[in-house]
Design a protein around this motif. Structure first.
Motif: not given
Ligand code: P6P
Length: 333
Positions: A115-118, A207-209, A241-247, A259-263, A273-276
């Motif tokens: 469950l991504d985007g918890s 991107i999370n600005a 746009r930043w939904i904080a849910s990668m999916v 373009i989606f960025m999590y640098p 970075g944060k993502l696996r």
């Molecule tokens: P932040 C959700 O927890 C996640 O893994 C991705 O789905 C999402 O893009 C990112 O983290 C959000 O991270 O730092 O903006 O809360």
């Protein structure tokens, strides 16, 4: 477009391209059925007493949500008896999950973020399931973590479900990307988009600005140029746009570009970075490349990365090819 079910699509693919062996078809159908069950649980929300935090932490050190654990259990239980898998790995479990001895072992290995985007669960914002399928190494008797450490180019299938206004399943087995919408009355996945293609250019970025002060120079330069709009070097305006849910962000990009960025950033210089890599970046990179997009970690193609550990993190720049190429070039400058 002729409305066909996921099952019909998979059988046609198997018959036409022989690209989906029967065992892989079974695996995909089982995962798709598990996503239906997760969608049902997610959809209950407060009525199902499934919201809020569990009193446990996952291997990432993140407080688990009840639905994280429920979704993980749904995927484990749906997949362990079918005989198509040798083992599973999940964001929610520290070690791999071998198939119990009482069940036959198969030739595939399934990885997932159940469950991504918890962080969005409790506020009714779209969340999703991401999965990746690898083949077990030839002659593997007892699966170990090492058997999972294959580069993303070795994936045989990848997909995600988005639990949003509609529940959709996006899937690739290496022969393009298709989208299926859940018909809740019939309980069937029905193909609603075939051969998705991401526009090479875009006017939208994610991107999370709030992390801007921590970004490294290539990201700062790239985002500032987007913010400068028509009067800046890009000579056009961009939307953010930043939904904080990668999916959900990737699904939007698959449909209209972006373009989606999590640098990586200076908050934790050792963390890339944060993502696996194994169950978020790799499956999304496979899907996006199959739809004509690109995915790098700022320096190299994500799918070419040789994994070192199961839960390793990676910087992610993914989406419209020309934008990913540009920001990657800025890292090389
Ligand atoms: P932040 C959700 O927890 C996640 O893994 C991705 O789905 C999402 O893009 C990112 O983290 C959000 O991270 O730092 O903006 O809360």
């Amino acid at each position: 477009m002729k409305r066909i079910s996921l099952t019909q699509y998979l059988i046609e693919e198997q018959r036409l391209n022989n690209s989906i062996p029967a065992e892989l078809r079974l695996l995909i159908e089982v995962v798709a059925r598990a996503c239906k069950t997760i969608s049902h649980a997610v959809g209950k929300g407060a009525l199902g007493d499934v919201l809020g935090a569990a009193d446990t932490e996952n291997v990432q050190g993140e407080i688990q949500k009840k639905l994280d654990i429920i979704s993980n259990e749904i995927l484990l239980q749906a997949n362990e008896w079918g005989g198509h898998l040798a083992a599973m790995a999940s964001e929610e479990m520290e070690t791999i999950h071998p198939i119990p001895n009482r069940y036959p072992m198969g030739e595939y290995m399934l990885l997932f973020d159940p469950l991504d985007g918890s962080s969005n669960i409790d506020v009714n914002v779209s969340i999703g399931t991401i999965f990746s399928v690898l083949k077990a190494p030839e002659g593997m008797a007892t699966p170990t973590e090492k058997d999972f450490l294959q580069p993303g180019t070795r994936q045989v299938a990848a997909g995600y479900a988005v639990y949003g206004p509609q529940t959709v399943l996006v899937l690739t087995t290496g022969n393009g990307v298709n989208c299926f919408t859940l018909d809740r009355e019939m309980g069937s996945w029905i193909m609603t988009q075939r051969a998705l293609q991401i526009p090479a250019d875009t006017a939208e970025y994610s991107i999370n600005a709030s992390n801007a002060r921590h970004w490294y120079p290539p990201v700062t330069r790239y985002v500032k140029e987007l913010e400068a709009g028509k009067t800046g070097p890009r000579e056009k305006n961009f939307n953010m746009r930043w939904i904080a849910s990668m999916v959900a962000d990737v699904h939007r990009i698959l449909n209209r570009g972006g373009i989606f960025m999590y640098p990586a950033d200076a908050r934790e210089p050792d963390k890339p970075g944060k993502l696996r890599l194994m169950y978020e970046a790799n499956p999304m990179a496979f899907i996006v490349e199959q739809a004509g997009g690109a995915a790098t970690d700022g320096k190299m193609r994500i799918l070419d990365i040789q994994p070192i550990t199961l839960h390793q993190r990676v910087a992610v720049f993914i989406g419209s090819r020309n934008e990913v190429q540009r920001v990657t070039e800025y890292h090389a400058a």
